[in-house]
Design a protein around this motif. Structure first.
Motif, PDB file in Angstrom:
ATOM      1  N   GLU A  96      34.059 -11.851  37.279  1.00  0.00           N
ATOM      2  CA  GLU A  96      33.364 -11.197  38.401  1.00  0.00           C
ATOM      3  C   GLU A  96      31.904 -11.625  38.541  1.00  0.00           C
ATOM      4  OE1 GLU A  96      33.661  -7.116  37.289  1.00  0.00           O
ATOM      5  OE2 GLU A  96      35.626  -6.840  38.191  1.00  0.00           O
ATOM      6  N   ILE A  97      31.349 -12.276  37.529  1.00  0.00           N
ATOM      7  CA  ILE A  97      29.911 -12.561  37.513  1.00  0.00           C
ATOM      8  C   ILE A  97      29.511 -13.465  38.680  1.00  0.00           C
ATOM      9  CG2 ILE A  97      28.013 -13.616  36.200  1.00  0.00           C
ATOM     10  CD1 ILE A  97      29.000 -11.010  34.989  1.00  0.00           C
ATOM     11  N   HIS A  98      28.443 -13.046  39.373  1.00  0.00           N
ATOM     12  CA  HIS A  98      27.854 -13.870  40.431  1.00  0.00           C
ATOM     13  C   HIS A  98      26.336 -13.730  40.337  1.00  0.00           C
ATOM     14  CE1 HIS A  98      27.198 -10.187  42.753  1.00  0.00           C
ATOM     15  NE2 HIS A  98      28.491  -9.901  42.588  1.00  0.00           N
ATOM     16  N   LEU A 127      21.695   2.856  28.156  1.00  0.00           N
ATOM     17  CA  LEU A 127      21.545   1.421  28.385  1.00  0.00           C
ATOM     18  C   LEU A 127      22.303   0.602  27.350  1.00  0.00           C
ATOM     19  CD1 LEU A 127      17.805   1.057  29.415  1.00  0.00           C
ATOM     20  CD2 LEU A 127      19.809   0.422  30.778  1.00  0.00           C
ATOM     21  N   ALA A 128      22.244   1.028  26.096  1.00  0.00           N
ATOM     22  CA  ALA A 128      22.967   0.320  25.033  1.00  0.00           C
ATOM     23  C   ALA A 128      24.466   0.355  25.293  1.00  0.00           C
ATOM     24  CB  ALA A 128      22.636   0.913  23.670  1.00  0.00           C
ATOM     25  N   ALA A 129      24.980   1.492  25.722  1.00  0.00           N
ATOM     26  CA  ALA A 129      26.406   1.605  26.024  1.00  0.00           C
ATOM     27  C   ALA A 129      26.780   0.735  27.220  1.00  0.00           C
ATOM     28  CB  ALA A 129      26.775   3.064  26.285  1.00  0.00           C
ATOM     29  N   LEU A 130      25.937   0.722  28.236  1.00  0.00           N
ATOM     30  CA  LEU A 130      26.201  -0.103  29.412  1.00  0.00           C
ATOM     31  C   LEU A 130      26.175  -1.583  29.039  1.00  0.00           C
ATOM     32  CD1 LEU A 130      26.713   0.052  32.490  1.00  0.00           C
ATOM     33  CD2 LEU A 130      24.235  -0.127  32.784  1.00  0.00           C
ATOM     34  N   SER A 131      25.232  -1.973  28.205  1.00  0.00           N
ATOM     35  CA  SER A 131      25.153  -3.354  27.745  1.00  0.00           C
ATOM     36  C   SER A 131      26.376  -3.728  26.926  1.00  0.00           C
ATOM     37  CB  SER A 131      23.873  -3.557  26.925  1.00  0.00           C
ATOM     38  OG  SER A 131      23.800  -4.881  26.435  1.00  0.00           O
ATOM     39  N   ALA A 132      26.815  -2.833  26.055  1.00  0.00           N
ATOM     40  CA  ALA A 132      28.003  -3.095  25.229  1.00  0.00           C
ATOM     41  C   ALA A 132      29.229  -3.318  26.109  1.00  0.00           C
ATOM     42  CB  ALA A 132      28.236  -1.942  24.258  1.00  0.00           C
ATOM     43  N   ASP A 133      29.218  -2.718  27.293  1.00  0.00           N
ATOM     44  CA  ASP A 133      30.320  -2.876  28.250  1.00  0.00           C
ATOM     45  C   ASP A 133      30.010  -4.002  29.247  1.00  0.00           C
ATOM     46  OD1 ASP A 133      32.790  -2.220  29.422  1.00  0.00           O
ATOM     47  OD2 ASP A 133      31.820  -0.905  30.885  1.00  0.00           O
ATOM     48  N   HIS A 134      29.078  -4.878  28.885  1.00  0.00           N
ATOM     49  CA  HIS A 134      28.686  -6.016  29.732  1.00  0.00           C
ATOM     50  C   HIS A 134      28.298  -5.575  31.144  1.00  0.00           C
ATOM     51  CE1 HIS A 134      30.906  -7.834  26.407  1.00  0.00           C
ATOM     52  NE2 HIS A 134      30.045  -8.830  26.550  1.00  0.00           N
TER      53      HIS A 134
END
Length: 74
Positions: free
Chosen positions: A43-45, A29-36
């Protein structure tokens, strides 16, 4: 080895296995968060917002329970 000692050993083994699995999930999860969460600002919606709010709510349940906060407060 007595039955009680064996039970404690099994409990310790199960505890450590669960802890290691939690540690691995937290690292992912920390790695995924670090990669936004694998998104870029362009791309954010609102679907991304909903997904993150869902993750946040689940994590809040866990942290509230672990730290005796929110509905788990004494």
């Amino acid at each position: 080895m007595t039955r009680r000692a064996t039970d404690k050993t099994k409990a310790l083994d199960a505890f450590l296995a669960a802890k290691f699995e939690i540690d691995a999930m937290l690292a992912r999860l920390a790695a995924l968060s670090a990669d936004h969460f694998e998104t870029s600002p362009d791309e954010i919606h609102w679907g991304h917002v909903g997904t993150l709010n869902h993750y946040r709510a689940k994590l809040r349940e866990i942290t509230d329970s672990a730290f005796k906060e929110g509905e788990h407060a004494e």
